[in-house]
Design a protein around this motif. Structure first.
Motif, PDB file in Angstrom:
ATOM      1  N   ASP A 135       0.878  -1.162   0.000  1.00 45.19           N
ATOM      2  CA  ASP A 135       0.000   0.000   0.000  1.00 45.19           C
ATOM      3  C   ASP A 135       0.914   1.210   0.000  1.00 45.19           C
ATOM      4  O   ASP A 135       1.420   1.622   1.045  1.00 45.19           O
ATOM      5  CB  ASP A 135      -0.915  -0.002   1.227  1.00 45.19           C
ATOM      6  CG  ASP A 135      -1.882   1.166   1.235  1.00 45.19           C
ATOM      7  OD1 ASP A 135      -1.840   1.989   0.293  1.00 45.19           O
ATOM      8  OD2 ASP A 135      -2.688   1.258   2.179  1.00 45.19           O
ATOM      9  N   VAL A 136       1.137   1.791  -1.162  1.00 45.61           N
ATOM     10  CA  VAL A 136       2.136   2.838  -1.331  1.00 45.61           C
ATOM     11  C   VAL A 136       1.764   4.107  -0.558  1.00 45.61           C
ATOM     12  O   VAL A 136       2.611   4.955  -0.322  1.00 45.61           O
ATOM     13  CB  VAL A 136       2.382   3.111  -2.833  1.00 45.61           C
ATOM     14  CG1 VAL A 136       1.267   3.938  -3.423  1.00 45.61           C
ATOM     15  CG2 VAL A 136       3.716   3.770  -3.054  1.00 45.61           C
ATOM     16  N   ARG A 137       0.533   4.224  -0.106  1.00 46.70           N
ATOM     17  CA  ARG A 137       0.137   5.385   0.702  1.00 46.70           C
ATOM     18  C   ARG A 137       0.654   5.271   2.129  1.00 46.70           C
ATOM     19  O   ARG A 137       0.635   6.246   2.866  1.00 46.70           O
ATOM     20  CB  ARG A 137      -1.379   5.533   0.717  1.00 46.70           C
ATOM     21  CG  ARG A 137      -1.957   5.854  -0.663  1.00 46.70           C
ATOM     22  CD  ARG A 137      -3.433   5.664  -0.665  1.00 46.70           C
ATOM     23  NE  ARG A 137      -3.675   4.219  -0.419  1.00 46.70           N
ATOM     24  CZ  ARG A 137      -4.879   3.677  -0.371  1.00 46.70           C
ATOM     25  NH1 ARG A 137      -5.942   4.419  -0.521  1.00 46.70           N
ATOM     26  NH2 ARG A 137      -5.021   2.388  -0.174  1.00 46.70           N
ATOM     27  N   LYS A 138       1.148   4.091   2.513  1.00 47.59           N
ATOM     28  CA  LYS A 138       1.671   3.879   3.860  1.00 47.59           C
ATOM     29  C   LYS A 138       3.139   3.473   3.854  1.00 47.59           C
ATOM     30  O   LYS A 138       3.923   3.921   4.679  1.00 47.59           O
ATOM     31  CB  LYS A 138       0.877   2.790   4.572  1.00 47.59           C
ATOM     32  CG  LYS A 138      -0.559   3.137   4.814  1.00 47.59           C
ATOM     33  CD  LYS A 138      -1.257   1.971   5.483  1.00 47.59           C
ATOM     34  CE  LYS A 138      -2.734   2.234   5.648  1.00 47.59           C
ATOM     35  NZ  LYS A 138      -3.430   1.067   6.201  1.00 47.59           N
ATOM     36  N   GLU A 139       3.504   2.563   2.929  1.00 49.17           N
ATOM     37  CA  GLU A 139       4.839   1.979   2.923  1.00 49.17           C
ATOM     38  C   GLU A 139       5.083   1.273   1.599  1.00 49.17           C
ATOM     39  O   GLU A 139       4.159   1.004   0.849  1.00 49.17           O
ATOM     40  CB  GLU A 139       4.969   0.970   4.071  1.00 49.17           C
ATOM     41  CG  GLU A 139       4.058  -0.231   3.865  1.00 49.17           C
ATOM     42  CD  GLU A 139       3.847  -1.055   5.108  1.00 49.17           C
ATOM     43  OE1 GLU A 139       4.289  -0.626   6.184  1.00 49.17           O
ATOM     44  OE2 GLU A 139       3.231  -2.124   4.989  1.00 49.17           O
ATOM     45  N   VAL A 140       6.349   0.981   1.361  1.00 50.55           N
ATOM     46  CA  VAL A 140       6.731   0.109   0.247  1.00 50.55           C
ATOM     47  C   VAL A 140       7.417  -1.096   0.872  1.00 50.55           C
ATOM     48  O   VAL A 140       8.408  -0.958   1.580  1.00 50.55           O
ATOM     49  CB  VAL A 140       7.671   0.816  -0.756  1.00 50.55           C
ATOM     50  CG1 VAL A 140       8.160  -0.153  -1.808  1.00 50.55           C
ATOM     51  CG2 VAL A 140       6.986   2.002  -1.398  1.00 50.55           C
ATOM     52  N   ARG A 141       6.865  -2.268   0.622  1.00 46.42           N
ATOM     53  CA  ARG A 141       7.403  -3.496   1.187  1.00 46.42           C
ATOM     54  C   ARG A 141       8.320  -4.153   0.164  1.00 46.42           C
ATOM     55  O   ARG A 141       7.991  -4.236  -1.020  1.00 46.42           O
ATOM     56  CB  ARG A 141       6.276  -4.433   1.583  1.00 46.42           C
ATOM     57  CG  ARG A 141       5.432  -3.846   2.713  1.00 46.42           C
ATOM     58  CD  ARG A 141       4.310  -4.740   3.137  1.00 46.42           C
ATOM     59  NE  ARG A 141       4.847  -5.988   3.650  1.00 46.42           N
ATOM     60  CZ  ARG A 141       4.315  -7.180   3.373  1.00 46.42           C
ATOM     61  NH1 ARG A 141       3.268  -7.289   2.598  1.00 46.42           N
ATOM     62  NH2 ARG A 141       4.836  -8.266   3.883  1.00 46.42           N
ATOM     63  N   LEU A 142       9.457  -4.656   0.650  1.00 45.01           N
ATOM     64  CA  LEU A 142      10.468  -5.245  -0.222  1.00 45.01           C
ATOM     65  C   LEU A 142      10.879  -6.612   0.308  1.00 45.01           C
ATOM     66  O   LEU A 142      10.815  -6.893   1.498  1.00 45.01           O
ATOM     67  CB  LEU A 142      11.699  -4.328  -0.277  1.00 45.01           C
ATOM     68  CG  LEU A 142      11.464  -2.893  -0.726  1.00 45.01           C
ATOM     69  CD1 LEU A 142      12.709  -2.069  -0.507  1.00 45.01           C
ATOM     70  CD2 LEU A 142      11.038  -2.852  -2.172  1.00 45.01           C
ATOM     71  N   TRP A 143      11.322  -7.443  -0.624  1.00 43.15           N
ATOM     72  CA  TRP A 143      11.813  -8.794  -0.323  1.00 43.15           C
ATOM     73  C   TRP A 143      13.213  -8.916  -0.897  1.00 43.15           C
ATOM     74  O   TRP A 143      13.449  -8.598  -2.061  1.00 43.15           O
ATOM     75  CB  TRP A 143      10.876  -9.820  -0.952  1.00 43.15           C
ATOM     76  CG  TRP A 143      11.373 -11.234  -0.894  1.00 43.15           C
ATOM     77  CD1 TRP A 143      12.070 -11.898  -1.861  1.00 43.15           C
ATOM     78  CD2 TRP A 143      11.217 -12.147   0.179  1.00 43.15           C
ATOM     79  NE1 TRP A 143      12.348 -13.175  -1.450  1.00 43.15           N
ATOM     80  CE2 TRP A 143      11.827 -13.351  -0.187  1.00 43.15           C
ATOM     81  CE3 TRP A 143      10.602 -12.065   1.423  1.00 43.15           C
ATOM     82  CZ2 TRP A 143      11.863 -14.457   0.641  1.00 43.15           C
ATOM     83  CZ3 TRP A 143      10.632 -13.175   2.247  1.00 43.15           C
ATOM     84  CH2 TRP A 143      11.264 -14.349   1.845  1.00 43.15           C
ATOM     85  N   TRP A 144      14.165  -9.392  -0.070  1.00 44.33           N
ATOM     86  CA  TRP A 144      15.545  -9.574  -0.511  1.00 44.33           C
ATOM     87  C   TRP A 144      15.617 -10.864  -1.318  1.00 44.33           C
ATOM     88  O   TRP A 144      15.576 -11.957  -0.769  1.00 44.33           O
ATOM     89  CB  TRP A 144      16.474  -9.608   0.685  1.00 44.33           C
ATOM     90  CG  TRP A 144      17.918  -9.756   0.333  1.00 44.33           C
ATOM     91  CD1 TRP A 144      18.716 -10.825   0.600  1.00 44.33           C
ATOM     92  CD2 TRP A 144      18.740  -8.807  -0.341  1.00 44.33           C
ATOM     93  NE1 TRP A 144      19.973 -10.602   0.137  1.00 44.33           N
ATOM     94  CE2 TRP A 144      20.019  -9.363  -0.452  1.00 44.33           C
ATOM     95  CE3 TRP A 144      18.519  -7.550  -0.878  1.00 44.33           C
ATOM     96  CZ2 TRP A 144      21.083  -8.708  -1.064  1.00 44.33           C
ATOM     97  CZ3 TRP A 144      19.572  -6.893  -1.487  1.00 44.33           C
ATOM     98  CH2 TRP A 144      20.837  -7.461  -1.568  1.00 44.33           C
ATOM     99  N   SER A 145      15.709 -10.754  -2.627  1.00 48.78           N
ATOM    100  CA  SER A 145      15.617 -11.924  -3.507  1.00 48.78           C
ATOM    101  C   SER A 145      16.832 -12.844  -3.368  1.00 48.78           C
ATOM    102  O   SER A 145      16.713 -14.045  -3.597  1.00 48.78           O
ATOM    103  CB  SER A 145      15.464 -11.470  -4.947  1.00 48.78           C
ATOM    104  OG  SER A 145      16.545 -10.641  -5.336  1.00 48.78           O
ATOM    105  N   ALA A 146      17.972 -12.319  -3.004  1.00 44.06           N
ATOM    106  CA  ALA A 146      19.169 -13.158  -2.882  1.00 44.06           C
ATOM    107  C   ALA A 146      19.062 -14.126  -1.709  1.00 44.06           C
ATOM    108  O   ALA A 146      19.744 -15.141  -1.672  1.00 44.06           O
ATOM    109  CB  ALA A 146      20.404 -12.290  -2.724  1.00 44.06           C
TER     110      ALA A 146
END
Length: 178
Positions: A159-170
């Motif tokens: 939800d870009v209005r609150k946060e950007v969630r990321l996953w470390w693909s490596a």
């Protein structure tokens, strides 16, 4: 906003009015210390109750879990509230270059933690993070995605209005090999 929607639409937030920012900053400076003192007292009382009722804690897991949940909630509240405004935010509202630099530092910090060698004493490595809106307000979620993707992160449902969630693909390839 879901990750599957077009990240090209993740634009910077509109600039907030200066007067509103000043009022929020003053409220933050006046109210936040009071809130922190209150939650510190809650934590200390919880620890004291836990120490006094140690016998009950030894006999009842649900009582102990309740105390830990209360401690977790109190600690979670001891952060800057979403309505709060910090001094850098007040000074740099609308400054895209400042927020781009801020995004690069935050994503770089998370990348350094995620790519660090795994500590065998810890259960698992860091593989997921959330970049709060406070860090990318003037640059937009799209810029966060671009910087993160260039450093090896993948987008998670966000939800870009609150946060950007990321996953470390490596992490998925490194853990499966070792």
């Amino acid at each position: 906003m879901d990750v599957y929607q077009d990240p090209a639409t993740w634009t910077p937030e509109p600039v907030r009015p200066r007067g509103l920012l000043r009022v929020r900053f003053i409220a933050t400076v006046l109210i936040l210390p009071v809130l922190w003192v209150f939650w510190t007292v809650v934590i200390l009382v919880t620890v004291a109750v836990g120490m006094v009722t140690e016998v009950i804690v030894m006999l009842s897991n649900s009582y102990e879990n309740g105390l830990f949940k209360l401690l977790d909630r109190a600690l979670a509240r001891m952060r800057l509230p979403s309505w709060g405004v910090t001094w850098p935010e007040l000074r740099h509202e609308g400054d895209t270059a400042y927020y781009r630099t801020r995004v690069e530092k935050v994503v770089g910090k998370w990348t350094a933690m995620a790519s660090a060698p795994r500590n065998l004493k810890k259960y698992r490595r860091l593989v997921e993070c959330e970049i709060p809106l406070r860090d990318y307000r003037g640059a937009g979620g799209r810029y966060v995605a671009e910087v993160a993707l260039s450093q090896g992160w993948e987008l998670r449902p966000t939800d870009v209005r609150k946060e950007v969630r990321l996953w470390w693909s490596a992490a998925s390839t490194a853990d499966s090999m070792g």
